[in-house]
Enzyme design. Structure first.
Site, short mmCIF file in Angstrom:
data_model
loop_
_atom_site.label_atom_id
_atom_site.label_comp_id
_atom_site.label_asym_id
_atom_site.label_seq_id
_atom_site.Cartn_x
_atom_site.Cartn_y
_atom_site.Cartn_z
N ARG A 120 0.84 -1.20 0.00
CA ARG A 120 0.00 0.00 0.00
C ARG A 120 0.86 1.24 0.00
NH1 ARG A 120 -2.44 0.78 4.60
NH2 ARG A 120 -3.83 2.35 3.74
N LYS A 185 3.01 -6.98 12.12
CA LYS A 185 2.30 -7.24 10.86
C LYS A 185 2.64 -8.63 10.32
CE LYS A 185 1.29 -5.03 6.45
NZ LYS A 185 1.02 -3.73 5.82
N ARG A 321 -1.41 6.85 18.76
CA ARG A 321 -0.79 8.10 19.20
C ARG A 321 0.17 7.78 20.32
NH1 ARG A 321 -4.99 12.48 20.73
NH2 ARG A 321 -4.42 12.12 22.86
C1 BTN Z 1 0.29 -3.81 2.28
O1 BTN Z 1 1.10 -2.92 2.04
O2 BTN Z 1 -0.04 -4.09 3.43
C2 BTN Z 1 -0.32 -4.60 1.14
C3 BTN Z 1 0.58 -5.71 0.71
C4 BTN Z 1 0.02 -6.56 -0.42
C5 BTN Z 1 1.05 -7.54 -0.93
C6 BTN Z 1 0.47 -8.51 -1.92
S1 BTN Z 1 1.59 -9.82 -2.28
C7 BTN Z 1 0.56 -10.35 -3.59
C8 BTN Z 1 0.01 -9.12 -4.26
N1 BTN Z 1 0.90 -8.68 -5.32
C9 BTN Z 1 1.48 -7.52 -5.04
O3 BTN Z 1 2.31 -6.94 -5.77
N2 BTN Z 1 1.04 -7.06 -3.86
C10 BTN Z 1 0.06 -7.96 -3.27
#
Ligand code: BTN
Length: 324
Positions: A120, A185, A321
């Site tokens: 993201r 995470k 926070r």
């Molecule tokens: C995040 O940043 O939390 C989202 C991560 C999403 C990763 C997955 S791996 C499979 C799919 N292909 C990608 O390039 N990204 C998603």
């Protein structure tokens, strides 16, 4: 991927030592050619241990994804649903691959590694070989973007259901769609939309779950993280995990357009990692703090501000926070 590489991977996956000589014999090539293949395997991200006089191994071995095994683990309700399941040794990004293909609705694509995995907010998703799950599903929606409100949170609920079924009892969700265990995470979800937001559109649903992140690549991750190897009492098969994820996500997608996020809201809130805590929503323009109350039926996060007013935020980055 060359045939030789496939062969050497299927020999090394048992985690045992194999001498250069026996590798050469099994592959039908010279010791120099074996050594070149081993180098290529290392470049893909697998750590090869070499002990003089004994041979080479990948400590602890690894499990490659296998279409037949995944299909065998799908529930009967969903066994016929994926139009196709494809597994690649290397892709730049499974989301990108799926998005560039026509007629891919209800297809599932896995990669053993991604060279430009997308996270993201333009971040890179660290995607070493045969270590984790990287998958994307393409799904068509008839009623446009409005029917998709809360879908990314709904997918979080589906992923959590999969992990719970595999024995993880402490999986939480961080708005909007991070999968957390004990404040770290474990996985993430990236939805990307194609087509007409006002009419027929498709959504690429990308899911990444850390299963067994090698220490060497872990250094590239810029936030607290964990993996299933650390969190699960029993070892979890990547093929089994892949199948249960497909199952739970397809079950969600089958009626999401009809029932919407409202159907999943209570379950999401019960797993909310930040509920009741002091949080800050940051957007490029603003930072607003308050107590995290939950999410509304559209999937927006709700904060109770110091004035007592509850405000919903559909976008932005939610962080806890810091208290002095
Ligand atoms: C995040 O940043 O939390 C989202 C991560 C999403 C990763 C997955 S791996 C499979 C799919 N292909 C990608 O390039 N990204 C998603």
């Amino acid at each position: 991927m060359s045939n030789l590489q496939d062969k050497i991977l299927s020999i090394l996956k048992d985690g045992a030592f194999h001498s250069g000589e026996s590798l050469g014999e099994q592959l039908g090539v010279s010791r120099t050619a074996v050594w070149k293949q081993l180098q290529k395997v290392e470049e893909m991200g697998l750590q090869i241990e070499s002990v003089k006089g004994t041979g080479y191994r990948v400590a602890n071995g690894f499990e490659l994804l296998c279409k037949e095994t995944i299909v065998a683990h799908l529930s009967s309700a969903n066994a016929q649903l994926p139009r196709q399941i494809e597994i690649f040794q290397t892709l730049d990004s499974t989301n990108k691959y799926v998005g560039e293909r026509a007629d891919y609705s209800t297809s599932v694509v896995f990669a053993e590694r991604q060279t430009s995995g997308r996270g993201r907010r333009g971040k890179t998703w660290v995607s070493p070989f045969a270590a984790n799950i990287y998958m994307s599903i393409l799904w068509d929606f008839e009623q446009g973007a409005q029917a998709l409100e809360g879908l990314s949170l709904g997918v979080g609920v589906a992923v959590r259901r999969a992990l719970v079924e595999l024995g993880l009892d402490n999986v939480s969700l961080k708005w909007p769609n991070d999968i957390y265990v004990a404040g770290k995470k474990l996985g993430g979800i990236l939805l990307e939309m194609l087509g007409d937001p006002a009419g027929q559109c498709s959504v690429i649903i990308g899911v990444g779950i850390n299963v067994s992140m090698p220490e060497t690549t872990a250094a590239d991750i810029d936030q607290p993280w964990t993996d299933l190897r650390a969190e699960s009492k029993e070892p979890i098969s990547r093929n089994k995990l892949a199948a249960v994820l497909v199952d739970k996500i397809f079950t969600l997608l089958a009626d999401f357009e009809t029932v919407g996020f409202a159907q999943y809201r209570d379950e999401w809130q019960a797993a909310d990692a930040f509920k009741g805590q002091q949080g800050t929503i940051s957007t490029p323009r603003d930072s607003i703090s308050g107590t995290v109350v939950g999410v509304d039926n559209s999937g927006a996060v709700q904060l109770r501000l110091s004035s007592g007013e509850v405000q919903s935020f559909i976008g932005g980055e939610l962080s806890l926070r810091r208290t002095q």
